[in-house]
Design a protein around this motif. Structure first.
Motif, PDB file in Angstrom:
ATOM      1  N   GLY A 189       0.804  -1.221   0.000  1.00  0.00           N
ATOM      2  CA  GLY A 189       0.000   0.000   0.000  1.00  0.00           C
ATOM      3  C   GLY A 189       0.837   1.270   0.000  1.00  0.00           C
ATOM      4  O   GLY A 189       0.299   2.370  -0.111  1.00  0.00           O
ATOM      5  N   GLY A 190       2.151   1.125   0.124  1.00  0.00           N
ATOM      6  CA  GLY A 190       3.056   2.276   0.076  1.00  0.00           C
ATOM      7  C   GLY A 190       3.160   2.849  -1.329  1.00  0.00           C
ATOM      8  O   GLY A 190       2.695   2.236  -2.289  1.00  0.00           O
ATOM      9  N   THR A 191       3.758   4.031  -1.431  1.00  0.00           N
ATOM     10  CA  THR A 191       3.785   4.728  -2.718  1.00  0.00           C
ATOM     11  C   THR A 191       5.204   4.992  -3.202  1.00  0.00           C
ATOM     12  O   THR A 191       6.064   5.403  -2.427  1.00  0.00           O
ATOM     13  N   LEU A 192       5.412   4.716  -4.504  1.00  0.00           N
ATOM     14  CA  LEU A 192       6.623   5.175  -5.196  1.00  0.00           C
ATOM     15  C   LEU A 192       6.265   6.428  -5.979  1.00  0.00           C
ATOM     16  O   LEU A 192       5.256   6.443  -6.700  1.00  0.00           O
ATOM     17  N   ILE A 193       7.059   7.480  -5.810  1.00  0.00           N
ATOM     18  CA  ILE A 193       6.916   8.657  -6.672  1.00  0.00           C
ATOM     19  C   ILE A 193       8.166   8.742  -7.525  1.00  0.00           C
ATOM     20  O   ILE A 193       9.288   8.720  -7.006  1.00  0.00           O
ATOM     21  N   VAL A 194       7.959   8.797  -8.842  1.00  0.00           N
ATOM     22  CA  VAL A 194       9.100   8.842  -9.761  1.00  0.00           C
ATOM     23  C   VAL A 194       8.927   9.996 -10.730  1.00  0.00           C
ATOM     24  O   VAL A 194       7.839  10.221 -11.254  1.00  0.00           O
ATOM     25  N   GLN A 195      10.009  10.744 -10.925  1.00  0.00           N
ATOM     26  CA  GLN A 195      10.002  11.851 -11.888  1.00  0.00           C
ATOM     27  C   GLN A 195      11.160  11.660 -12.864  1.00  0.00           C
ATOM     28  O   GLN A 195      12.306  11.497 -12.444  1.00  0.00           O
ATOM     29  N   VAL A 196      10.832  11.654 -14.165  1.00  0.00           N
ATOM     30  CA  VAL A 196      11.854  11.497 -15.215  1.00  0.00           C
ATOM     31  C   VAL A 196      11.525  12.444 -16.370  1.00  0.00           C
ATOM     32  O   VAL A 196      10.370  12.851 -16.542  1.00  0.00           O
ATOM     33  N   PRO A 197      12.532  12.788 -17.197  1.00  0.00           N
ATOM     34  CA  PRO A 197      12.228  13.541 -18.420  1.00  0.00           C
ATOM     35  C   PRO A 197      11.367  12.681 -19.343  1.00  0.00           C
ATOM     36  O   PRO A 197      11.482  11.459 -19.335  1.00  0.00           O
ATOM     37  N   ASN A 198      10.521  13.331 -20.137  1.00  0.00           N
ATOM     38  CA  ASN A 198       9.569  12.626 -20.999  1.00  0.00           C
ATOM     39  C   ASN A 198      10.061  12.596 -22.444  1.00  0.00           C
ATOM     40  O   ASN A 198       9.966  13.590 -23.158  1.00  0.00           O
ATOM     41  N   ILE A 199      10.545  11.425 -22.887  1.00  0.00           N
ATOM     42  CA  ILE A 199      11.123  11.300 -24.233  1.00  0.00           C
ATOM     43  C   ILE A 199      10.027  11.390 -25.310  1.00  0.00           C
ATOM     44  O   ILE A 199      10.325  11.596 -26.486  1.00  0.00           O
ATOM     45  N   ALA A 200       8.756  11.260 -24.916  1.00  0.00           N
ATOM     46  CA  ALA A 200       7.651  11.381 -25.877  1.00  0.00           C
ATOM     47  C   ALA A 200       7.111  12.809 -25.934  1.00  0.00           C
ATOM     48  O   ALA A 200       6.129  13.082 -26.622  1.00  0.00           O
ATOM     49  N   GLY A 295       3.986  17.369 -21.895  1.00  0.00           N
ATOM     50  CA  GLY A 295       5.041  18.190 -21.323  1.00  0.00           C
ATOM     51  C   GLY A 295       6.338  17.398 -21.150  1.00  0.00           C
ATOM     52  O   GLY A 295       6.359  16.180 -21.279  1.00  0.00           O
ATOM     53  N   ALA A 296       7.402  18.121 -20.827  1.00  0.00           N
ATOM     54  CA  ALA A 296       8.752  17.554 -20.876  1.00  0.00           C
ATOM     55  C   ALA A 296       9.111  16.687 -19.670  1.00  0.00           C
ATOM     56  O   ALA A 296      10.157  16.045 -19.669  1.00  0.00           O
ATOM     57  N   THR A 297       8.250  16.674 -18.652  1.00  0.00           N
ATOM     58  CA  THR A 297       8.584  15.922 -17.426  1.00  0.00           C
ATOM     59  C   THR A 297       7.418  15.007 -17.035  1.00  0.00           C
ATOM     60  O   THR A 297       6.261  15.438 -17.069  1.00  0.00           O
ATOM     61  N   ILE A 298       7.729  13.778 -16.691  1.00  0.00           N
ATOM     62  CA  ILE A 298       6.707  12.865 -16.166  1.00  0.00           C
ATOM     63  C   ILE A 298       6.892  12.754 -14.657  1.00  0.00           C
ATOM     64  O   ILE A 298       7.989  12.462 -14.193  1.00  0.00           O
ATOM     65  N   THR A 299       5.827  13.030 -13.903  1.00  0.00           N
ATOM     66  CA  THR A 299       5.838  12.787 -12.462  1.00  0.00           C
ATOM     67  C   THR A 299       4.712  11.815 -12.181  1.00  0.00           C
ATOM     68  O   THR A 299       3.551  12.080 -12.539  1.00  0.00           O
ATOM     69  N   LEU A 300       5.041  10.677 -11.588  1.00  0.00           N
ATOM     70  CA  LEU A 300       4.071   9.589 -11.478  1.00  0.00           C
ATOM     71  C   LEU A 300       4.074   8.992 -10.073  1.00  0.00           C
ATOM     72  O   LEU A 300       5.140   8.816  -9.475  1.00  0.00           O
ATOM     73  N   ALA A 301       2.897   8.701  -9.561  1.00  0.00           N
ATOM     74  CA  ALA A 301       2.787   8.015  -8.277  1.00  0.00           C
ATOM     75  C   ALA A 301       2.208   6.628  -8.528  1.00  0.00           C
ATOM     76  O   ALA A 301       1.275   6.462  -9.320  1.00  0.00           O
ATOM     77  N   ALA A 302       2.800   5.620  -7.885  1.00  0.00           N
ATOM     78  CA  ALA A 302       2.318   4.236  -8.046  1.00  0.00           C
ATOM     79  C   ALA A 302       2.278   3.550  -6.693  1.00  0.00           C
ATOM     80  O   ALA A 302       3.133   3.786  -5.841  1.00  0.00           O
ATOM     81  N   ARG A 303       1.245   2.735  -6.504  1.00  0.00           N
ATOM     82  CA  ARG A 303       1.019   2.086  -5.211  1.00  0.00           C
ATOM     83  C   ARG A 303       1.513   0.640  -5.235  1.00  0.00           C
ATOM     84  O   ARG A 303       1.280  -0.080  -6.207  1.00  0.00           O
ATOM     85  N   ALA A 304       2.175   0.252  -4.162  1.00  0.00           N
ATOM     86  CA  ALA A 304       2.638  -1.133  -4.030  1.00  0.00           C
ATOM     87  C   ALA A 304       1.443  -2.035  -3.765  1.00  0.00           C
ATOM     88  O   ALA A 304       0.740  -1.851  -2.768  1.00  0.00           O
ATOM     89  N   CYS A 305       1.175  -2.972  -4.688  1.00  0.00           N
ATOM     90  CA  CYS A 305      -0.001  -3.830  -4.492  1.00  0.00           C
ATOM     91  C   CYS A 305       0.424  -5.291  -4.330  1.00  0.00           C
ATOM     92  O   CYS A 305       1.593  -5.596  -4.268  1.00  0.00           O
TER      93      CYS A 305
END
Ligand SMILES: [Zn+2]
Length: 305
Positions: A189-200, A295-305
């Motif tokens: 139920g914990g969360t990973l937040i990841v931010q990377v440049p967006n190649i698309a 946009g040029a940056t992806i910021t994404l939150a994902a839940r540990a399931c």
């Protein structure tokens, strides 16, 4: 004159899908000019992830990081730190994350961690850069900071409520292994937040090798929303929030990319003049173009399931 590497190395397989060949898209040089080598930016035909080739070893790549990469020589004020980290702390809040045990991987001098309320957050960091790591240590405590990479830190399983990878995953040689380790140390139920440049993004498509956020060869994997989500889902992390907007990254990246491109196609003086004219239009331009593509940056939150 760009000196293409004559050395024919056999490339390691794509860390995401195992494909052993790739399709060259364009070339890029180190914007910090540590060498004149042209790096190949190539797409994996198996999973569409984009990579920087040749794949340098960690030792080779170490020479491409300046000593002060992500570390400040002067200690900034807490107000400056909070304001510079607002976008990240706001994203955390927008995900409903208010307190707990948090690990920032590639934490630099610990600015993001320092911007968090220590009464609500138990703050931990991992950072390979020695100068940055010692600055972070001074802020959050020696027992909370691991100098090195995430896999080497060997945290116990299910230790953290939140793990953040701000501009960090694209630097690793094996992103799926990094994400699997994050999943292992996250509580269910914990969360990973990841931010990377967006190649698309429109910026990546327009500027190609001149795109500021490509940052070859330090960035080894270049993600789109699709390839990033694939890596997360394969490690049982379910994405639940994503944004392509970033006040701190996107217009800065557009400005720097435009500068590189203009200086390349115009004589130096003329290029600089044209660049100065474009400055007031950078932010509206970025907002407008981001409506038609991402946009040029992806910021994404994902839940540990
Ligand atoms: Zn692949």
């Amino acid at each position: 004159v760009i000196a293409l590497s004559q050395e024919k190395k056999s490339e390691p397989a794509c860390a995401i899908c195992g494909t052993t060949h790739s399709r060259e898209l364009y070339t890029a040089q180190d914007r910090l000019r540590n060498s004149a080598q042209a790096f190949v930016i190539a797409e994996c035909p198996g999973c569409s992830v984009v990579r920087t080739l040749p794949a340098l070893s960690s030792e080779e790549l170490a020479t491409y990081y300046p000593q002060d990469y992500w570390a400040e020589s002067d200690e900034p004020s807490i107000d400056w730190i909070k304001s510079s980290q607002r976008e990240k702390t706001d994203f955390l809040t927008s995900c409903g994350l208010m307190e707990g045990r948090i690990l920032d991987v590639g934490c630099g001098a610990g600015f993001f961690l320092r911007a968090l309320d220590p009464n609500k957050w138990e703050r931990w960091g991992v950072e390979p850069g020695r100068n940055a790591a010692s600055a972070a240590t001074r802020a959050i405590g020696e027992d909370r900071l691991s100098c090195g990479d995430l896999l080497g830190a060997s945290f116990e399983s299910a230790k953290f409520d939140v793990v953040t990878l701000w501009s960090s995953l694209e630097h690793t040689s094996d992103p799926p292994a990094e994400v699997r380790e994050v999943r292992r140390i996250l509580k269910p139920g914990g969360t990973l937040i990841v931010q990377v440049p967006n190649i698309a993004s429109y910026q990546a498509r327009i500027f190609r090798g001149d795109w500021f956020a490509l940052d070859a060869p330090r960035h080894r994997y270049h993600f789109s929303e699709t390839t990033l989500k694939r890596v997360l889902v394969e490690s049982a992390l379910q994405p639940y929030r994503v944004t392509f907007r970033s006040r701190s990254h996107n217009s800065h990246s557009l400005r720097q990319s435009l500068k590189t491109r203009l200086l390349k196609i115009r004589p130096r003086a003329a290029g600089k003049g044209v660049f100065l004219l474009t400055i007031p239009f950078i932010k509206p331009c970025d907002s407008l173009l981001s409506l038609f593509s991402t946009g040029a940056t992806i910021t994404l939150a994902a839940r540990a399931c």
